[in-house]
Scaffold this active site. Sequence first.
Site, PDB file in Angstrom:
ATOM      1  N   GLU A   1      -4.546   7.366   2.419  1.00 41.51           N
ATOM      2  CA  GLU A   1      -2.863   7.157   2.516  1.00 41.51           C
ATOM      3  C   GLU A   1      -1.936   7.736   3.548  1.00 41.51           C
ATOM      4  O   GLU A   1      -2.283   8.712   4.027  1.00 41.51           O
ATOM      5  CB  GLU A   1      -2.341   7.857   1.160  1.00 41.51           C
ATOM      6  CG  GLU A   1      -0.889   7.611   0.763  1.00 41.51           C
ATOM      7  CD  GLU A   1      -0.234   8.696  -0.249  1.00 41.51           C
ATOM      8  OE1 GLU A   1       0.767   8.261  -0.757  1.00 41.51           O
ATOM      9  OE2 GLU A   1      -0.954   9.416  -0.716  1.00 41.51           O
TER      10      GLU A   1
ATOM     11  N   LYS B   1       2.666   0.016  -2.630  1.00 40.85           N
ATOM     12  CA  LYS B   1       2.497   0.915  -3.767  1.00 40.85           C
ATOM     13  C   LYS B   1       3.753   0.690  -4.872  1.00 40.85           C
ATOM     14  O   LYS B   1       4.915   0.312  -4.499  1.00 40.85           O
ATOM     15  CB  LYS B   1       2.629   2.198  -3.274  1.00 40.85           C
ATOM     16  CG  LYS B   1       2.258   3.431  -4.676  1.00 40.85           C
ATOM     17  CD  LYS B   1       2.548   4.854  -4.024  1.00 40.85           C
ATOM     18  CE  LYS B   1       2.198   5.699  -5.239  1.00 40.85           C
ATOM     19  NZ  LYS B   1       2.363   7.217  -4.552  1.00 40.85           N
TER      20      LYS B   1
ATOM     21  N   CYS C   1      -2.675   7.015  -4.063  1.00 43.35           N
ATOM     22  CA  CYS C   1      -2.378   8.410  -4.475  1.00 43.35           C
ATOM     23  C   CYS C   1      -2.399   8.425  -5.960  1.00 43.35           C
ATOM     24  O   CYS C   1      -3.581   8.194  -6.395  1.00 43.35           O
ATOM     25  CB  CYS C   1      -0.917   8.807  -4.016  1.00 43.35           C
ATOM     26  SG  CYS C   1      -0.504  10.517  -4.303  1.00 43.35           S
TER      27      CYS C   1
END
Length: 579
Positions: free
Chosen positions: A339, A406, A460
């Site tokens: 990430e 995301k 994440c």
Amino acid sequence: MARPHWADYGRRMTPVHPSSLRTARSSLTLAVPLLRAMVSELDGWRRRALAFAAGGASVLAMAPFFAFPVLWLTLPILVWLIEAEPVQTPEEDLAGPGARWLWLRHPAWRGAEAGWWFGFGYFFAGLIWIGEAFLVEVNVFSALLPVTVSGLPALLALFWGVAAGIAALPKVSTGTRVLVLAVTLPLAEYLRGHIFTGFPWNVIGYALTHPLPLAQSAAFVGIYGLSIAAVLIFGLPLVMAAGAAEGRKGRALRLAALATGLVPLLLLLGLGQWRLSGPPEAPLAGVRVRIVQPSILQSEKWRPEHQERIFEEHMALSVTAPSGARDDLAGITHVIWPEAAMPFLPLDYPVVTERIGRMLTASSVLIAGGLRAEYAGEGPARRRSSVFNSILVFAHGGTLAGVYDKIHLVPGGEYIPFRPLLEAIGLGSIARMRGGFDAGPSPRPLLALPGLPPIGPLVCYEAIFPAVVVQGTQRPGVLVNLTNDGWFGNSTGPRQHFHQARIRAVEEGLPLLRSANNGISAAFDAYGRLLGSLDMNVKGTLDVDLTPALSPPPYARYGDFAFFAGIGGMVLLLLWRRQ
């Protein structure tokens, strides 16, 4: 009739020669009721301190300790605290000055208080690692450290407080109270994982996910279903033993208590062992994945003067074999960066995409974390309208082959809740300090890449949410989790995150590839078996073959249906017991 003081149990012990087996059995028989009496007699700060300590000790059942037997003691302590009656004092005269506070002695309130203190200890000990993030820029965020480290656990403990308060309402036997708690606490955990964007970290069901054979049950009932089993398996044995009388019936009840804790556990282990007994799946032909773990210091990662060096380190590692020798991606089909591997806007810099294009071979692809912006307007009026925390896929030549933005952002870390309100009341500076990301579109799209089955992308902590790692009608063939756990140092946090991501592979029956900035990078097959890993503070690469997905297990097919069916069954059992 007044309750007997706990010391009465001690006076009932008959001195017998220490070598006598009967002495040991008698002492053990009396020890559990004595413990229950001692817990029930506590009041005031001692009661709260015990609840906090028992909750904190319960975290030992979670990763990375996996000492789940501790729950055989701590959960019964919670039950005894819930059912304990207040110590009567003269000030509690209905006509006295303290009459207005008598509601604090109501069973529901006292149960909720005990549950809140237990939950506060549990979440405080389990989430203490969050404080590491505030030490990265200590001069900026040090004032927020105590507020967050204690405030978040205090809020999460409200769920446990409500669950315990409801469990305290019925005037029932202690064993039945455990059954009530097996309904209310898993429901509270489910709500904790869903409302206000959700935070299902260290759900109590994770106590039944280690060793790996035990974790296989998650493929059938999910982590919330395992939460029901955890409350029953760990809550009932000591509670039942404490209520056992002397004589033959008491011995039978104690044996039943032992069986209540061990038999279901052994059955779950047996089920998992059977599920893992087959030969490992053959890897997919023509796929070789290289996972990169750069271990960039978090204090340097977002500083502009380090961006070029960070990019070059990722580039160098990508063409380096695990042995340390440069191989220029020989035999590698897919490279995975963590990430925010590029903590800037790489698509805005042609030189970056050009360098990536030259690194990749004609048969290789890069899956990388990076920032992405969208713009509105043209010419001088052009302005940045949105910024995303993204997964960017690059093919040979540097062309962009896929994008995932995301969708489940971290409150306070990636976006500021109630930002318009903060700005309206003059706290706009706080709202603009951090959290400038926008959420991508839902449901989560799949990434279609050459040489790989459809990818389910997870950035994440998106990997900690059961039942929603796969969205939409099409099922992926592999989960890819890019994360940056460097915020949390060498603490329990990254290890808990690693384990929870592993359980998503088990629940969904999908292999999972995980690239972390600073541990723990890993690859799992569809049973959660570890294919390789890079530990904390290790800079290097991991080359693995990709194994195929399984046919969807029950949890992947039906989601939390088994959980709600279990809750319904428990409610019916409680109604039957009240007849």
